[in-house]
Design an enzyme around this catalytic site. Structure first.
Site, PDB file in Angstrom:
ATOM      1  N   GLU A   1       0.062   9.633   8.807  1.00  0.00           N
ATOM      2  CA  GLU A   1       1.128   9.264   7.879  1.00  0.00           C
ATOM      3  C   GLU A   1       0.771   9.807   6.497  1.00  0.00           C
ATOM      4  O   GLU A   1      -0.329   9.581   5.997  1.00  0.00           O
ATOM      5  CB  GLU A   1       1.272   7.736   7.842  1.00  0.00           C
ATOM      6  CG  GLU A   1       2.371   7.274   6.915  1.00  0.00           C
ATOM      7  CD  GLU A   1       2.927   5.897   7.295  1.00  0.00           C
ATOM      8  OE1 GLU A   1       2.839   5.512   8.467  1.00  0.00           O
ATOM      9  OE2 GLU A   1       3.451   5.218   6.395  1.00  0.00           O
ATOM     10  N   ARG A   2       1.722  10.527   5.911  1.00  0.00           N
ATOM     11  CA  ARG A   2       1.491  11.168   4.604  1.00  0.00           C
ATOM     12  C   ARG A   2       0.273  12.091   4.645  1.00  0.00           C
ATOM     13  O   ARG A   2      -0.487  12.171   3.667  1.00  0.00           O
ATOM     14  CB  ARG A   2       1.319  10.127   3.489  1.00  0.00           C
ATOM     15  CG  ARG A   2       2.364   9.026   3.461  1.00  0.00           C
ATOM     16  CD  ARG A   2       3.760   9.556   3.472  1.00  0.00           C
ATOM     17  NE  ARG A   2       4.737   8.472   3.417  1.00  0.00           N
ATOM     18  CZ  ARG A   2       6.054   8.688   3.510  1.00  0.00           C
ATOM     19  NH1 ARG A   2       6.531   9.900   3.687  1.00  0.00           N
ATOM     20  NH2 ARG A   2       6.882   7.682   3.438  1.00  0.00           N
TER      21      ARG A   2
ATOM     22  N   ASN B   1      -0.257   0.916   8.544  1.00  0.00           N
ATOM     23  CA  ASN B   1       0.858   0.536   9.412  1.00  0.00           C
ATOM     24  C   ASN B   1       0.326   0.611  10.838  1.00  0.00           C
ATOM     25  O   ASN B   1       0.129   1.694  11.379  1.00  0.00           O
ATOM     26  CB  ASN B   1       2.044   1.497   9.241  1.00  0.00           C
ATOM     27  CG  ASN B   1       2.631   1.402   7.841  1.00  0.00           C
ATOM     28  OD1 ASN B   1       2.887   0.316   7.341  1.00  0.00           O
ATOM     29  ND2 ASN B   1       2.827   2.543   7.196  1.00  0.00           N
TER      30      ASN B   1
ATOM     31  N   LYS C   1      -2.311  -4.778   5.988  1.00  0.00           N
ATOM     32  CA  LYS C   1      -1.038  -4.659   5.273  1.00  0.00           C
ATOM     33  C   LYS C   1      -0.122  -5.706   5.892  1.00  0.00           C
ATOM     34  O   LYS C   1       0.318  -5.552   7.033  1.00  0.00           O
ATOM     35  CB  LYS C   1      -0.490  -3.244   5.461  1.00  0.00           C
ATOM     36  CG  LYS C   1       0.910  -3.015   4.919  1.00  0.00           C
ATOM     37  CD  LYS C   1       1.313  -1.540   5.034  1.00  0.00           C
ATOM     38  CE  LYS C   1       2.747  -1.306   4.569  1.00  0.00           C
ATOM     39  NZ  LYS C   1       3.124   0.129   4.589  1.00  0.00           N
TER      40      LYS C   1
ATOM     41  N   GLU D   1       6.694  -3.845   3.817  1.00  0.00           N
ATOM     42  CA  GLU D   1       7.453  -2.783   4.486  1.00  0.00           C
ATOM     43  C   GLU D   1       7.570  -3.038   5.988  1.00  0.00           C
ATOM     44  O   GLU D   1       7.395  -2.143   6.807  1.00  0.00           O
ATOM     45  CB  GLU D   1       6.817  -1.412   4.208  1.00  0.00           C
ATOM     46  CG  GLU D   1       6.806  -1.078   2.722  1.00  0.00           C
ATOM     47  CD  GLU D   1       6.293   0.320   2.385  1.00  0.00           C
ATOM     48  OE1 GLU D   1       5.459   0.849   3.126  1.00  0.00           O
ATOM     49  OE2 GLU D   1       6.752   0.863   1.362  1.00  0.00           O
TER      50      GLU D   1
ATOM     51  N   ARG E   1      -4.136  -6.083   1.403  1.00  0.00           N
ATOM     52  CA  ARG E   1      -3.413  -5.248   0.442  1.00  0.00           C
ATOM     53  C   ARG E   1      -2.341  -6.038  -0.318  1.00  0.00           C
ATOM     54  O   ARG E   1      -1.675  -6.912   0.259  1.00  0.00           O
ATOM     55  CB  ARG E   1      -2.797  -4.038   1.145  1.00  0.00           C
ATOM     56  CG  ARG E   1      -3.881  -3.127   1.707  1.00  0.00           C
ATOM     57  CD  ARG E   1      -3.325  -1.941   2.425  1.00  0.00           C
ATOM     58  NE  ARG E   1      -2.940  -0.851   1.566  1.00  0.00           N
ATOM     59  CZ  ARG E   1      -1.744  -0.271   1.565  1.00  0.00           C
ATOM     60  NH1 ARG E   1      -0.761  -0.722   2.330  1.00  0.00           N
ATOM     61  NH2 ARG E   1      -1.501   0.750   0.783  1.00  0.00           N
TER      62      ARG E   1
ATOM     63  N   ASP F   1       4.244   3.048  -6.712  1.00  0.00           N
ATOM     64  CA  ASP F   1       3.709   3.672  -5.505  1.00  0.00           C
ATOM     65  C   ASP F   1       3.184   5.079  -5.772  1.00  0.00           C
ATOM     66  O   ASP F   1       3.795   6.050  -5.326  1.00  0.00           O
ATOM     67  CB  ASP F   1       4.813   3.709  -4.428  1.00  0.00           C
ATOM     68  CG  ASP F   1       4.256   4.015  -3.046  1.00  0.00           C
ATOM     69  OD1 ASP F   1       3.033   3.937  -2.876  1.00  0.00           O
ATOM     70  OD2 ASP F   1       5.046   4.329  -2.148  1.00  0.00           O
TER      71      ASP F   1
ATOM     72  N   GLU G   1      -6.812   0.716  -5.393  1.00  0.00           N
ATOM     73  CA  GLU G   1      -6.490   1.764  -4.418  1.00  0.00           C
ATOM     74  C   GLU G   1      -5.833   2.949  -5.111  1.00  0.00           C
ATOM     75  O   GLU G   1      -4.827   2.804  -5.805  1.00  0.00           O
ATOM     76  CB  GLU G   1      -5.548   1.171  -3.354  1.00  0.00           C
ATOM     77  CG  GLU G   1      -5.236   2.098  -2.201  1.00  0.00           C
ATOM     78  CD  GLU G   1      -4.313   1.446  -1.157  1.00  0.00           C
ATOM     79  OE1 GLU G   1      -4.710   0.439  -0.534  1.00  0.00           O
ATOM     80  OE2 GLU G   1      -3.184   1.946  -0.981  1.00  0.00           O
TER      81      GLU G   1
ATOM     82  N   GLU H   1       0.882  12.518  -1.609  1.00  0.00           N
ATOM     83  CA  GLU H   1       2.239  12.194  -1.167  1.00  0.00           C
ATOM     84  C   GLU H   1       3.290  12.555  -2.210  1.00  0.00           C
ATOM     85  O   GLU H   1       4.285  13.197  -1.897  1.00  0.00           O
ATOM     86  CB  GLU H   1       2.314  10.699  -0.832  1.00  0.00           C
ATOM     87  CG  GLU H   1       3.711  10.245  -0.442  1.00  0.00           C
ATOM     88  CD  GLU H   1       3.772   8.783  -0.023  1.00  0.00           C
ATOM     89  OE1 GLU H   1       2.736   8.097  -0.029  1.00  0.00           O
ATOM     90  OE2 GLU H   1       4.881   8.325   0.317  1.00  0.00           O
TER      91      GLU H   1
ATOM     92  N   GLU I   1       3.211  17.077 -13.595  1.00  0.00           N
ATOM     93  CA  GLU I   1       4.045  16.064 -14.252  1.00  0.00           C
ATOM     94  C   GLU I   1       5.194  16.729 -15.018  1.00  0.00           C
ATOM     95  O   GLU I   1       6.326  16.246 -15.017  1.00  0.00           O
ATOM     96  CB  GLU I   1       3.189  15.229 -15.200  1.00  0.00           C
ATOM     97  CG  GLU I   1       3.977  14.154 -15.939  1.00  0.00           C
ATOM     98  CD  GLU I   1       3.123  13.356 -16.913  1.00  0.00           C
ATOM     99  OE1 GLU I   1       2.121  13.901 -17.418  1.00  0.00           O
ATOM    100  OE2 GLU I   1       3.465  12.190 -17.171  1.00  0.00           O
TER     101      GLU I   1
END
Ligand code: GCU
Length: 648
Positions: free
Chosen positions: A141-142, A185, A264, A268, A301, A347, A369, A375, A480
């Site tokens: 993931e990511r 997840n 987690k 979500e 988390r 995030d 974290e 991402e 940025e």
């Protein structure tokens, strides 16, 4: 390993050790690792290594003087001999890599005794790796570095030991000592790593152990139901508590130095204690109790927010959520429960303020974290060295007095950017993020630019160093500039999060809005007229963020809705700032690409080609960002660019 980039440990960096005479004193598995490293270097370069009582003289003595768990070491040079001592085995290993980093300097002049040790006891990477390929999120993931290092075709990889061991070695050489091997997840297959598939986790742990890296596991809060067949996962239920105690005992039978769980929960869509009317402290403490007899820790988390928000609802502000949920629980978490907080309130955007939660829970062990996997920062197709951003975060005086680096007593964690890619990180220059993370976790107040130099010299040698510095040093600010302006964030393509889509999340349930209209843009998070988020900070930050007059430019649109004509501290209007930074950002990418091209004879071919190819995509993407963002705001505001440049 053959075919795999040696990253910051090319053979050459061992030459100063490998050409000399070394004595190693002490015993234990990590001392054997140290011996293996030095012996390997001597095989390559012709030096000699002895164990224990051998007649001298020696150029280097590495001596274990105790048997504790300390990770520190001393370093000194006198009478023609460099000496490293440590009271714990991992300290000796870190001492060896300190000598490697110093190179010939370690053997040059007299040096009085220095003491080294990590500021933070836990320096951890969380891999968001799935065992079974997820239909939407894939293997990782990511993940932007190929497949998983650990998992392939639904099981632990066959060639695991060599590659994972090499990974552990790289991690030790930058100070990282913990890895969570699966995604936060936790899907159906991955849940079983805790029980019937524990053997695969034990194999990974075995490959990482020789380099002092402990293994952690992400678990699902619903495990007693999905694995244990119980009817509830209520954290106060005796059967549930008993199930976790037994499951944890079995984990420690298989992996005696297991680090603990990552969870987690109620986030979500993941299961959690809310379903039973229990608090997050109840949930975390139950797992802490199961781990406590074995010395393990639960990382719980704090990424808890409403991801099914109605975009019409202006009373809900996602930025507030973690503070709202967790501050009332301060003091309720067990000693071996660590609350793991993302560094920003949203995030991992390219620019966010530091999460106000970090300064607001003095009676809780917090881990901070970060996200090494890019991402929202170019997905390892763009160069974006995050060292300066992380350093700003770690130096921020979270509670008005102590820095984040001091407050993070539970450690520093990063979401890993590594996969099975031959260069480890997809974009070879993204290795700098991994290395910088490890070194900052060891010493949160270190100068990130010095760390970058260290990484460049180890990885590439002196030849291309100036060029690499030019490419990497300002790359975060460049990124940025051509993406979302002034801290407002998002504006990315929904779902995969790569490339621009200014209104991509504007009418979504995710709580991530910019509220641009014909007059202005930004989110009013002031206490006086907005969501009140600014008021969650300690002094002096609460006051500083509250007013557009004192709010720093780079965060202005995070905290305030401003007119396009508002004059920034920089002396530019908001709209002109948007235009200018987007043009500049693309120019900076063009310049960096040219610098990289000029290094063609100074960098090995495969690496040079990979980066050159990624620069083409970065440039294409940066132009797309520039043109979409500038055109969007020209059309919304009707204000022309003061310099009359091409906007569509
Ligand atoms: C982000 C990310 C998810 C991840 C989540 C988390 O929302 O897009 O993929 O699961 O963070 O940190 O849990």
């Amino acid at each position: 390993m053959q075919g795999v980039d040696p990253a910051w440990l090319p053979d050459e960096v061992f030459r100063p050790i490998g050409t000399r005479r070394t004595l190693i004193r002490g015993s234990g598995p990590l001392v054997d690792t140290v011996h293996g490293e030095v012996a390997g270097a001597c095989d390559r370069f012709g030096g000699r290594v002895e164990r224990d009582a051998s007649p001298g003289p020696f150029d280097l003595v590495l001596e274990l003087t105790g048997a504790d768990a300390s990770e520190g070491f001393t370093f000194e040079r006198g009478d023609g001999c460099t000496t490293v001592t440590a009271t714990g085995q991992s300290g000796l290993l870190y001492g060896l890599f300190h000598v490697v980093r110093l190179g010939e300097d370690a053997f040059r002049k007299q040096r009085p005794r220095e003491t080294h040790g990590p500021a933070l006891a836990l320096r951890m990477l969380d891999h968001w790796d799935n065992v079974a390929v997820h239909p939407v999120m894939g293997q990782v993931e990511r993940g932007y570095a190929g497949g998983s290092l650990f998992w392939q075709d639904g099981r632990a990889r066959g060639e695991l030991l060599g590659r994972v061991r090499a990974y552990g070695r790289l991690l030790a050489a930058c100070g990282i000592n913990a890895v969570a091997v699966n995604n936060v997840n936790v899907h159906a297959t991955e849940a079983h790593l805790l029980t019937d598939r524990l053997g695969e986790v034990a194999d990974i742990a075995g490959a990482l152990r020789p380099y002092g890296v402990r293994t952690h596991l992400s678990v699902t809060f619903a495990a007693p139901i999905v694995l244990g067949g119980l009817s509830t996962a209520d954290p106060l239920d005796d059967d549930v508590r008993g199930w976790w105690a037994e499951a944890s005992a079995r984990v420690y039978e298989a992996i005696p130095d297991f680090g603990g769980y990552v969870v987690k929960a109620d986030s979500e869509g993941q299961p959690g204690p809310f379903a039973y009317g229990r608090s997050h402290a109840d949930g975390a403490n139950m797992l802490a109790a199961a781990l406590e007899p074995h010395g393990g820790t639960v990382h719980w988390r704090a990424f808890v927010y409403n991801h099914r928000q109605d975009w019409r609802d202006r009373t809900t502000d996602r930025a507030r959520a973690a503070h709202d949920h967790f501050v009332p629980l301060d003091g309720e978490f067990a000693d071996n429960a660590v609350l793991q907080v993302k560094h920003g309130p949203m995030d991992f955007q390219v620019r966010e303020p530091v999460s106000p939660l970090i300064g607001a829970m003095p009676r809780t062990r917090l881990a901070v974290e970060l996200q090494a996997t890019q991402e929202y920062t170019g997905q390892q197709r763009h160069v974006c060295w995050l060292g300066p951003m992380w350093s700003e975060v770690l130096r921020f005086r979270a509670d008005g007095e102590c820095s984040v680096g001091e407050v993070a007593r539970g450690g520093l964690v990063a979401v890993s950017n590594v996969g099975d890619d031959p260069f480890w990180t997809g974009h070879p220059l993204a290795q700098a993020n991994l290395y910088t993370f490890g070194r900052l976790a060891w010493q949160p107040h270190a100068d990130p630019h010095q760390i970058l130099d260290e990484w460049i010299l180890l990885t590439f040698g002196t030849g291309p160093a100036a060029g690499l510095r030019a490419v990497l040093d300002g790359s975060w600010r460049t990124y940025e500039k051509y993406t979302a302006p002034l801290g407002v964030g998002w504006m990315v393509q929904p779902g995969h999060h790569y490339g621009p889509s200014v209104d991509g999340y504007e009418y979504s349930p995710w709580g991530t809005y910019h509220f641009a209209d014909r007059d202005g843009i930004g989110v009013d998070r002031s206490a006086a007229t907005g969501s009140g988020f600014a008021g969650q900070y300690a002094k002096p930050w609460a006051e500083m963020y509250e007013s557009p007059d004192t709010c720093p430019d780079e965060l202005l649109l995070f905290f305030h809705h401003m007119s396009y004509g508002h004059m920034l501290h920089s002396g530019k209007t908001v709209i002109q700032h948007i235009y200018d930074t987007h043009f500049e950002g693309v120019e900076e990418v063009e310049a960096a690409r040219d610098v990289w091209a000029s290094l063609v004879d100074l960098v090995d071919r495969a690496r040079h080609a990979r980066v050159a190819e990624r620069f083409e995509e970065q440039l294409r993407s940066a132009r797309e960002w520039r043109d979409q963002v500038n055109s969007y705001f020209l059309r919304k505001s009707g204000v022309p660019d003061a310099h009359g440049r091409r906007i569509y």
